[in-house]
Scaffold this motif. Structure first.
Motif, short mmCIF file in Angstrom:
data_model
loop_
_atom_site.label_atom_id
_atom_site.label_comp_id
_atom_site.label_asym_id
_atom_site.label_seq_id
_atom_site.Cartn_x
_atom_site.Cartn_y
_atom_site.Cartn_z
N PHE A 41 -1.01 0.08 -3.99
CA PHE A 41 -2.41 -0.34 -4.16
C PHE A 41 -3.15 -0.20 -2.85
N ARG A 42 -4.34 0.38 -2.91
CA ARG A 42 -5.16 0.48 -1.69
C ARG A 42 -6.61 0.25 -2.08
N ASN A 43 -7.25 -0.61 -1.32
CA ASN A 43 -8.66 -0.88 -1.60
C ASN A 43 -9.49 0.24 -0.99
N GLU A 44 -9.34 1.43 -1.54
CA GLU A 44 -9.98 2.63 -0.99
C GLU A 44 -11.50 2.47 -1.02
N ILE A 45 -12.14 2.98 0.00
CA ILE A 45 -13.60 2.91 0.03
C ILE A 45 -14.18 4.11 -0.70
N ALA A 54 -6.77 19.93 -1.09
CA ALA A 54 -6.60 18.52 -0.74
C ALA A 54 -5.12 18.14 -0.85
N GLU A 55 -4.80 17.02 -0.18
CA GLU A 55 -3.39 16.62 -0.05
C GLU A 55 -2.75 16.24 -1.39
N LEU A 56 -1.58 16.83 -1.62
CA LEU A 56 -0.79 16.51 -2.79
C LEU A 56 0.38 15.61 -2.37
N GLU A 57 0.97 15.95 -1.24
CA GLU A 57 2.14 15.21 -0.73
C GLU A 57 2.12 15.27 0.80
N GLU A 107 0.70 5.57 -8.31
CA GLU A 107 2.16 5.54 -8.20
C GLU A 107 2.62 6.54 -7.16
N GLN A 108 3.61 6.13 -6.38
CA GLN A 108 4.18 7.04 -5.38
C GLN A 108 5.63 7.38 -5.73
N MET A 109 6.07 8.54 -5.23
CA MET A 109 7.48 8.92 -5.31
C MET A 109 7.85 9.22 -3.86
N GLU A 110 8.62 8.32 -3.25
CA GLU A 110 8.87 8.48 -1.81
C GLU A 110 10.37 8.57 -1.51
N ILE A 111 10.66 9.41 -0.52
CA ILE A 111 12.03 9.49 0.01
C ILE A 111 11.97 9.05 1.46
N ILE A 152 -8.27 11.15 -11.10
CA ILE A 152 -7.12 10.35 -10.64
C ILE A 152 -6.67 10.76 -9.24
N PHE A 153 -7.46 11.59 -8.55
CA PHE A 153 -7.02 12.05 -7.22
C PHE A 153 -6.90 10.88 -6.25
N ARG A 154 -7.94 10.07 -6.16
CA ARG A 154 -7.84 8.90 -5.28
C ARG A 154 -8.28 7.68 -6.05
N SER A 155 -7.31 6.80 -6.32
CA SER A 155 -7.66 5.59 -7.04
C SER A 155 -7.15 4.39 -6.26
N ARG A 156 -7.40 3.21 -6.79
CA ARG A 156 -7.02 2.01 -6.03
C ARG A 156 -5.63 1.52 -6.43
N PRO A 181 0.82 -1.21 0.00
CA PRO A 181 0.00 0.00 0.00
C PRO A 181 0.85 1.26 0.00
N GLU A 182 2.17 1.10 0.11
CA GLU A 182 3.10 2.24 0.02
C GLU A 182 4.44 1.66 -0.40
N THR A 183 5.30 2.47 -1.03
CA THR A 183 6.59 1.94 -1.46
C THR A 183 7.60 1.96 -0.31
N ILE A 215 12.80 10.87 8.11
CA ILE A 215 11.93 11.92 7.58
C ILE A 215 11.46 11.44 6.21
N GLU A 216 10.16 11.46 6.00
CA GLU A 216 9.61 10.87 4.78
C GLU A 216 8.75 11.86 3.97
N PRO A 217 9.29 12.40 2.87
CA PRO A 217 8.45 13.13 1.93
C PRO A 217 7.83 12.13 0.94
N SER A 218 6.51 12.04 0.95
CA SER A 218 5.84 11.01 0.15
C SER A 218 4.83 11.66 -0.80
N ALA A 219 5.14 11.57 -2.09
CA ALA A 219 4.31 12.25 -3.08
C ALA A 219 3.61 11.24 -3.99
N GLY A 220 2.53 11.65 -4.62
CA GLY A 220 1.82 10.80 -5.57
C GLY A 220 2.08 11.29 -6.98
N VAL A 221 2.42 10.36 -7.88
CA VAL A 221 2.66 10.76 -9.27
C VAL A 221 1.34 11.22 -9.90
N1 GAP Z 1 4.47 6.25 3.04
C1 GAP Z 1 3.57 7.26 3.46
C2 GAP Z 1 2.34 7.30 2.68
O1 GAP Z 1 2.06 6.41 1.87
P1 GAP Z 1 0.16 8.70 2.32
O2 GAP Z 1 -0.16 10.10 2.77
O3 GAP Z 1 -0.82 7.63 2.63
O4 GAP Z 1 1.58 8.39 2.94
C3 GAP Z 1 1.40 9.57 0.22
O5 GAP Z 1 0.42 8.73 0.76
C4 GAP Z 1 0.95 10.16 -1.10
O6 GAP Z 1 0.52 9.12 -1.99
C5 GAP Z 1 -0.28 11.08 -0.98
O7 GAP Z 1 0.10 12.38 -0.62
C6 GAP Z 1 -0.84 11.02 -2.38
O8 GAP Z 1 -0.15 11.91 -3.23
C7 GAP Z 1 -0.54 9.60 -2.80
N2 GAP Z 1 -1.74 8.74 -2.57
C8 GAP Z 1 -2.10 8.12 -1.44
N3 GAP Z 1 -3.25 7.42 -1.62
C9 GAP Z 1 -3.59 7.62 -2.91
C10 GAP Z 1 -4.69 7.14 -3.73
N4 GAP Z 1 -5.60 6.31 -3.25
N5 GAP Z 1 -4.74 7.56 -5.01
C11 GAP Z 1 -3.80 8.37 -5.53
N6 GAP Z 1 -2.75 8.83 -4.82
C12 GAP Z 1 -2.65 8.46 -3.53
#
Ligand code: GAP
Length: 457
Positions: free
Chosen positions: A180-184, A264-267, A197-201, A190-194, A148-150, A304-310
């Motif tokens: 992958f997340r089984n989001e409800i 809404a959350e970008l990163e 892609e993440q870009m994580e440090i 494409i803001f919240r999908s199941r 569910p996260e990289t 410290i974790e900057p976690s962004a969504g592609v």
């Molecule tokens: N490792 C920390 C982590 O995963 P998160 O806030 O759950 O933190 C980080 O996710 C980023 O991943 C979010 O800011 C967003 O950009 C992206 N993201 C998370 N869930 C997403 C989803 N269901 N669809 C698209 N992007 C998502």
């Protein structure tokens, strides 16, 4: 804070442009689509590649203290016990006793089903991880999860990377990959999908220096979006309240963007403390500490974790770039995408399909495509072709006319201003490179001149 710049696009318009022009299609569309899954088309895939490349360049290529990683999506199931995802990565849901739709408790306004008004069950916790089986037997022992996260791939490789790179604290790892997340609650394109892609440090620091590095990364990551063209006033930092913090986080800020549906959350940028290394050491039985040469002590680094969504970044860049204006009495739709992000950098437009002109235009095309993604378009009027390129954010259009056959010069038009210059073909590569890197459009190469629309050669 300055007032946000009004966004000129609503989600419906953007979805329509993305689909019409081949940026993003609904996943499995011929079968009626699959909820919250999206396919990136020819332009979308370029946009995403450019976003990822810009991120990689900023956080790996141009730094001494971060190295890259590409870990497996499927990880040992104990990873998720250690990380807390098996227990903690859940949403409380209620189910409607009549229509059986499930709802997140925190999305409900009243105590009946928002769809049919039916009675709701008591809340139950649902885990958001996708499960599958490894090997031929589908039993409990063979269950594995789609990550569910990289992030976890980087924590479990801490010792491998430390040993092989001989990095000292502070240092980090960077990874881009699918999660992958089984989001409800999905939606908003494409803001919240199941599947996303993440870009994580994951940046490992000495305990005690974590606050300083946390502040550093907040600024660094905020500025990354601004440098790539997002208007500063459409971004803000939002601190998480105590009750919002993820189970692993000591502190967290979101970089929020003003999407068409609101802020809404970008990163997310989190101070994860020593939670992850302590947990993985405990569950794996391997020591994941670090020998500090200065103090001669074994310590557990903080992270410290900057976690962004592609995908979210792509959405934000598209929303911020969208513009409409009246040009010559006609509506001009354009994407002011930063040249680094634009899917196509240059479009070659021969003024006619006559053989000699086409031969020259194709020769220029063949030359420039060695450097960038270049489009070739000879269909319809030049005005229409310009509009098509404006709408997909192509920074430069290059017209080849009959005079080009004689004077070996072509005209370049700049997307945002529609200004034009004429220059020798021999100067094209160098000039376009300089303009793509931000040189003023009217800085001319030898033999070049400013060109007025309709001017005869
Ligand atoms: N490792 C920390 C982590 O995963 P998160 O806030 O759950 O933190 C980080 O996710 C980023 O991943 C979010 O800011 C967003 O950009 C992206 N993201 C998370 N869930 C997403 C989803 N269901 N669809 C698209 N992007 C998502």
């Amino acid at each position: 804070m300055t007032k946000p710049t009004p966004i000129k696009v609503d989600m419906e318009k953007l979805v329509s442009l993305c689909q019409r022009r081949g940026f993003i299609f609904p996943g499995s569309e011929i079968y009626g689509g699959l909820s919250s899954c999206w396919d990136y088309g020819p332009l979308g895939v370029e946009l995403k590649r450019n976003i990822k490349q810009a991120w990689w360049r900023a956080v790996v290529q141009e730094r001494d203290d971060i190295v890259g990683l590409d870990a497996s999506i499927l990880m040992h199931p104990q990873t998720w016990e250690a990380s807390g995802h098996l227990k903690g990565f859940t949403d409380p849901l209620v189910e409607c006793k009549s229509c059986h739709l499930r709802w997140r408790v925190d999305d409900l306004a009243g105590d009946s089903c928002p769809s049919c008004g039916g009675e709701l069950t008591e809340p139950r916790l649902f885990n958001l991880m996708f499960k599958t089986f490894m090997g031929p037997i589908e039993d409990e022992a063979s269950v594995v999860y789609l990550r569910p996260e990289t992030a976890q791939g980087m924590f479990v490789n801490f010792e491998n990377v430390l040993d092989t790179t001989r990095k000292r604290l502070p240092f980090g790892m960077a990874q881009i990959g699918k999660a992958f997340r089984n989001e409800i609650t999905t939606g908003n394109f494409i803001f919240r999908s199941r599947e996303f892609e993440q870009m994580e440090i994951e940046f490992f620091v000495k305990p005690g220096s974590d606050k300083e590095w946390f502040d550093y990364w907040l600024e660094e990551r905020f500025n990354w979006y601004v440098k790539l063209g997002i208007k500063k006033e459409n971004l803000k930092l939002r601190q998480h309240m105590k009750h919002e913090l993820a189970h692993y986080a000591k502190a967290c800020y979101d970089i929020d963007y003003l999407f068409p549906m609101g802020w809404a959350e970008l990163e997310g940028i989190a101070n994860r403390g020593d939670f992850d290394l302590v947990q993985h050491a405990k569950y794996s039985g391997k020591s994941l500490d670090y020998f500090d040469e200065e103090t001669k002590e074994h310590i557990i680094p903080y992270i410290i974790e900057p976690s962004a969504g592609v995908d979210r970044s792509a959405l934000a860049f598209l929303c911020d770039a969208y513009d409409e204006e009246l040009a010559g009495g006609e509506l001009r739709v354009l994407l002011h995408l930063h040249p680094i992000l634009a899917p196509i950098k240059v479009a070659i437009l021969p003024l006619s399909r006559r053989e000699k002109l086409v031969a020259l235009a194709k020769q220029i095309h063949a030359d420039l495509r060695q450097c960038w993604m270049v489009d070739y378009d000879d269909a319809q009027s030049i005005g229409r072709r310009y509009r098509r390129q404006d709408e997909i954010g192509t920074p430069f259009c290059l017209t080849v006319d009959f005079q080009s056959l004689e004077d070996e010069q072509v005209t370049i038009r700049e997307r945002d201003t529609m200004n034009q210059i004429r220059l020798p073909i021999a100067e094209l590569r160098r000039t376009l490179q300089a303009k793509l890197e931000g040189e003023d459009f009217f800085v001319l190469p030898p033999g070049g001149r400013i060109w007025k629309e309709g001017e005869s050669v």
